[in-house]
Design an enzyme around this catalytic site. Structure first.
Site, mmCIF file in Angstrom:
data_model
loop_
_atom_site.group_PDB
_atom_site.id
_atom_site.type_symbol
_atom_site.label_atom_id
_atom_site.label_comp_id
_atom_site.label_asym_id
_atom_site.label_seq_id
_atom_site.Cartn_x
_atom_site.Cartn_y
_atom_site.Cartn_z
ATOM 1 N N SER A 1 71.925 28.938 0.747
ATOM 2 C CA SER A 1 71.098 28.894 1.947
ATOM 3 C C SER A 1 71.934 28.437 3.149
ATOM 4 O O SER A 1 72.917 29.075 3.493
ATOM 5 C CB SER A 1 69.884 27.984 1.717
ATOM 6 O OG SER A 1 68.944 28.128 2.753
ATOM 7 N N ASP B 1 62.489 37.168 0.462
ATOM 8 C CA ASP B 1 62.836 35.781 0.784
ATOM 9 C C ASP B 1 62.169 35.378 2.098
ATOM 10 O O ASP B 1 62.472 35.943 3.148
ATOM 11 C CB ASP B 1 64.353 35.657 0.903
ATOM 12 C CG ASP B 1 64.840 34.229 1.129
ATOM 13 O OD1 ASP B 1 64.029 33.362 1.501
ATOM 14 O OD2 ASP B 1 66.037 33.992 0.928
ATOM 15 N N HIS C 1 63.491 32.620 -2.409
ATOM 16 C CA HIS C 1 64.579 31.829 -1.832
ATOM 17 C C HIS C 1 65.144 30.893 -2.888
ATOM 18 O O HIS C 1 64.448 30.002 -3.391
ATOM 19 C CB HIS C 1 64.060 31.025 -0.632
ATOM 20 C CG HIS C 1 65.150 30.377 0.169
ATOM 21 N ND1 HIS C 1 66.024 31.090 0.961
ATOM 22 C CD2 HIS C 1 65.513 29.069 0.286
ATOM 23 C CE1 HIS C 1 66.868 30.259 1.543
ATOM 24 N NE2 HIS C 1 66.583 29.025 1.145
#
Length: 363
Positions: free
Chosen positions: A163, A286, A315
């Site tokens: 991320s 996501d 995610h």
């Protein structure tokens, strides 16, 4: 599917067979939001025992590193040449996140050493200076890579970012190019365009399920270090990530606006500046990284970057099986790519058109 079939893609198909598989998500959590939530609550935490090290930065701050030295490695008994995986967690994450523990466990099984780079203020250490971290700032990562390479100059290092950690890694690789000190990069669930990600995260349902929770974590981290941070920025409570970045992050790092910060933090258009082999995994559903931000056209022209896209996965989830507590698609891919990069280093460089090994420029 992989974005295109070039030499790098052919290398991945040969050495990372999972990329050729059709990803089948857990039957009862098809949606990206459900995948993300289920993963957060159900994912197992492998037992990992770290050795902590605090290092100082050039501005007088300190960074917490968590090491798994893997001294019992049979494949690499010599510590000086043992391959090292450098892991960068997400926006409020640290070395105790389930996805980090699974990654460390996977890499350790191959005989590799791992080190987790905890962002300032998130590894349990005190802030010595009124400086935190952001997706656009790569100076702390540069400090960490130099430290790791200084300890083990003959050991190859691969960077793995999750991320926001992936954003930092990609921005670093673009800025350092052949002087990164890393032999390859791996990212999962990167928000490619921070502006588009912000819009997605402020959709009502995403805001309710994710945005407020992450903002609370960001504000809590700032509150823990209120005494030193309130000297330079407003540390009052924010309601959304964007509001936090407007009132805190953009000011902390000298941006005129939050929009300017988001543009600088976005790694999509910087990919052409990267040199080392990079594999990026993203899911079309996501909520943090919308599909309309994926840099497909950019990647298609690059010999060293592969973008692996799945229809589902959420995610940092990519759950599989009826009871998705253990190994996921994401972790299988990570394990295979790390092993392929370290064990076939010459081949992967040739596939990406890279001549000599990336180095770290001395100061």
């Amino acid at each position: 599917n992989i974005d295109q079939i070039n030499a790098f893609s052919a290398f991945l198909l040969k050495h990372c067979p999972v990329v050729a598989e059709r990803y089948h998500p857990t039957p009862w959590c098809w949606g990206g939001r459900i995948q993300t939530l289920v993963c957060a609550f159900l994912k197992s935490k492998p037992a990992v025992f770290y050795r902590n090290e605090l290092i100082r930065t050039g501005d007088g701050g300190q960074i917490s590193l968590d090491w798994v030295d893997n001294e019992s490695s049979l494949e690499y008994s010599q510590s000086s040449t043992r391959p090292t995986v450098l892991i960068l967690p997400g926006i409020t994450g640290n070395s105790q996140q389930p996805y980090v523990l699974h990654a460390v466990s996977q890499a350790s099984r191959h005989g590799y050493r791992c080190v987790v780079f905890n962002n300032r203020g998130l590894g349990g250490e005190a802030l010595l200076t009124p400086v935190t971290y952001c997706a656009a700032s790569t100076s702390d990562l540069e400090c960490v890579v130099k430290h790791v390479k200084g300890l083990y100059p003959n050991a190859p290092v691969l960077g793995a970012g999750v991320s926001m950690g992936g954003m930092v890694l990609l921005n670093y690789l673009a800025r350092k190019r052949s002087d990164s000190g890393l032999v390859a990069g791996f990212t999962t669930s990167v928000p490619w365009d921070a502006l588009k990600s912000s819009v997605s995260m402020e959709e009502p349902l995403n805001c309710l399920l994710f945005n407020k929770h992450i903002t609370y974590g960001l504000c809590s981290a700032v509150t823990r270090h209120r005494k030193i941070l309130e000297k330079v920025v407003d540390v009052d409570y924010s309601r959304t990530i964007k509001e936090f970045d407007e009132r805190f992050t953009s000011l902390m790092f000298g941006y005129k606006s939050c929009t300017d910060y988001y543009r600088d933090a976005s790694p999509d258009k910087k990919l052409p500046d990267t040199v080392v082999p990079i594999l990026c995994l993203n899911a079309a559903d996501d909520p943090f990284s919308p599909q309309n931000a994926f840099p497909v056209s950019i990647v298609q022209s690059l010999p060293n970057v592969a973008l692996l896209l799945t229809a589902h996965g959420g995610h940092i989830a990519f759950l599989q099986g009826l009871f998705p507590r253990g190994e996921s698609y994401m972790e299988r891919l990570f394990s295979q790519f790390v092993h392929a990069a370290f064990e076939h280093l010459t081949d992967i460089r040739e596939a990406c058109g890279i001549g000599e090994e990336p180095r770290l420029k001395s100061e």
